[in-house]
Write an enzyme that holds these catalytic residues in place. Structure first.
Site, PDB file in Angstrom:
ATOM      1  CE  LYS A  28      37.664  75.010 -11.938  1.00 32.52           C
ATOM      2  NZ  LYS A  28      38.083  75.292 -10.463  1.00 32.52           N
ATOM      3  NE  ARG A 129      43.896  70.009  -5.030  1.00 29.71           N
ATOM      4  CZ  ARG A 129      43.083  70.078  -6.040  1.00 29.71           C
ATOM      5  NH1 ARG A 129      42.751  71.442  -6.147  1.00 29.71           N
ATOM      6  NH2 ARG A 129      42.758  69.385  -6.756  1.00 29.71           N
ATOM      7  CG  ASP A 326      35.507  68.396 -10.271  1.00 28.64           C
ATOM      8  OD1 ASP A 326      36.063  68.162  -9.427  1.00 28.64           O
ATOM      9  OD2 ASP A 326      35.915  69.186 -11.369  1.00 28.64           O
ATOM     10  CE  LYS A 353      39.005  67.043  -7.779  1.00 24.88           C
ATOM     11  NZ  LYS A 353      39.473  66.950  -9.112  1.00 24.88           N
TER      12      LYS A 353
END
Length: 448
Positions: A28, A129, A326, A353
């Site tokens: 990604k 965020r 992640d 996150k």
């Protein structure tokens, strides 16, 4: 907060071990950057293996809106005709970045160096965020930002007509903030300088070089110093996107936990600043090895072979966090099945996150019968040394990685585990359930 139309998914222990070879969707981080750099390069960039999840498609749409020609020419194959450094044009409408913090933050950097006005928004998760971490350093270019309270989206930006180079010391380890500063520096004369105390993923530096920019990296007493020479002529270059190591994590951990399993994940990006999870799993005793190592598009790539192993708890040092930020939710699932206690240290960054991923991971464990606690910024998991009890319904909080971690847990649990909403998995791993079901008999992942 759930999707307008939640899609719950349940995972049960499979009737046979997991076996086979598979590829995972394209990386990604590299996919976002390939589209952005192609848009500001001169000429036509051919991209193969692009991740065609929702997040990356938002970046493709944004680059079109900013004047680049972006065409999909086949599965994973894309062609970007760029406008050159400084050549982006003002978008006619709001840029909607969906669920992607990476796309939003990097694009703010790119826009900051262009004399144009843009408005950016995202979905409910992205609008919560923090963007101040990029708008603060980017203001030094001369760009102006108008944001909601707390520096949140939707926001408006007017890029600098005569951008100044940035000299910035990162207060937190964040590849997104570093990359935003470097992208702003493309349009500025002179040298943009960013200092990071902890090394973070360096895809931006690698790809800038691949497109012809002059980037130097030096380890000093102050930290890692990255310098970019401004106003380079970026020239279109082919990009082969490797499989995403963050996505490979899910079939790899599933193979380690389901007795008798052996799975090969092909063509995975093995950038050393992204492979903290694999290092940690090996420390836990995992039978993991790399075959067919090579370099593709400036990035190391290889095939990961994972076989069922009885794992043992370890302490994960805080300096490893940026290389596996992640992967902590799925590591927590591996830790749940391990013998003894696993302590993951220094996870403050997980609180900002897609969800408060630290709290969501602890809750994922607790609802499935695993003892876990958060102490400061550490997550402590008490492993069972065998099967995970399971039986819980996990609140995913619109977070694709929490959803996939819950489903991997279900494959290794005595009772099925349900993710309350699996719709968001498509942002990073389209076809996840089909691919996992293809590794074994029956369909262990199914709607409840």
């Amino acid at each position: 907060m759930s999707h307008p139309d939640p899609r719950p998914l349940r995972a049960s222990a499979p009737s046979a071990p997991l076996a086979g070879r598979l590829g995972v969707p394209g990386d990604k981080s590299i996919s976002h950057r390939a589209l952005m750099f192609g848009a500001v390069a001169v000429g036509t960039t051919e991209i193969t293996g692009l991740l065609e999840g929702e997040d990356v498609l938002r970046t493709a749409a944004a680059m079109r809106a900013l004047g680049a020609t972006v065409d999909n020419t086949g599965p994973g194959a894309w062609r970007v005709s760029g406008r050159g450094v400084g050549g982006l044009v003002e978008p006619a409408d709001v840029l909607d970045m969906g669920n992607s913090g990476t796309a939003a933050r990097l694009l703010l950097g790119l826009i900051s160096g262009h004399p144009l006005f843009a408005v950016m928004t995202g979905d409910a998760s992205l609008r919560r965020r923090p963007m101040k971490r990029v708008t603060d350093p980017l203001s030094a270019t001369g760009a102006q930002f108008w944001t909601r309270e707390g520096g949140r989206l939707p926001l408006a930006v007017r890029g600098a007509a005569d951008p100044l180079p940035i000299d910035y010391v990162l207060p937190v380890a964040s590849a997104q903030v570093k990359s935003a500063c470097l992208l702003a520096g493309l349009c500025a004369p002179g040298t943009t300088r960013v200092v990071e105390k902890e090394p973070t993923r360096d895809h931006t530096e690698n790809m800038l070089r691949h497109f012809g920019a002059t980037v130097s990296v030096e380890d000093t007493a102050e930290g890692r110093v990255i310098r970019l020479e401004g106003q380079p002529e970026l020239v279109a270059a082919p990009v082969l996107v490797p499989g995403d190591p963050s996505s490979a994590a899910f079939p790899v951990v599933a193979a380690l936990l389901v007795p008798g399993s052996r799975v090969v994940v092909e063509n995975v990006g093995l950038n050393p600043l992204r492979t903290g999870l694999f290092t940690t799993l090996r420390e836990m005793g995992a039978a993991l090895r790399i075959e067919n190592e090579r370099i593709a598009g400036g990035e190391p790539v290889g095939d990961i072979v994972a076989e069922y192993t009885e794992l043992s708890g370890v302490t994960v040092p805080p300096h490893r966090a940026p290389s596996m930020i992640d992967e902590y939710p799925v590591l927590a699932v591996a830790a749940a099945a391990a013998r003894g206690v696993t302590r993951m240290k220094g996870l403050a960054e997980l609180r900002v996150k897609e969800s408060d991923r630290l709290a969501a991971t602890a809750a994922l464990l607790a609802v499935n019968g695993i003892k876990a606690e958060i102490e400061g910024d550490d997550l402590i998991v008490h492993g069972t040394g065998g099967a995970i009890p399971g039986g819980g319904t996990v609140e995913t909080h619109m977070d694709h990685r929490i959803a996939m971690s819950a489903l991997v847990m279900g494959l290794a649990a005595r009772s099925p585990v349900t993710a309350d909403d699996a719709a968001f998995i498509d942002t990073s791993f389209p076809g996840f359930a089909t691919l996992m079901n293809g590794l074994t008999a029956g369909a262990p992942l199914a709607a409840p």
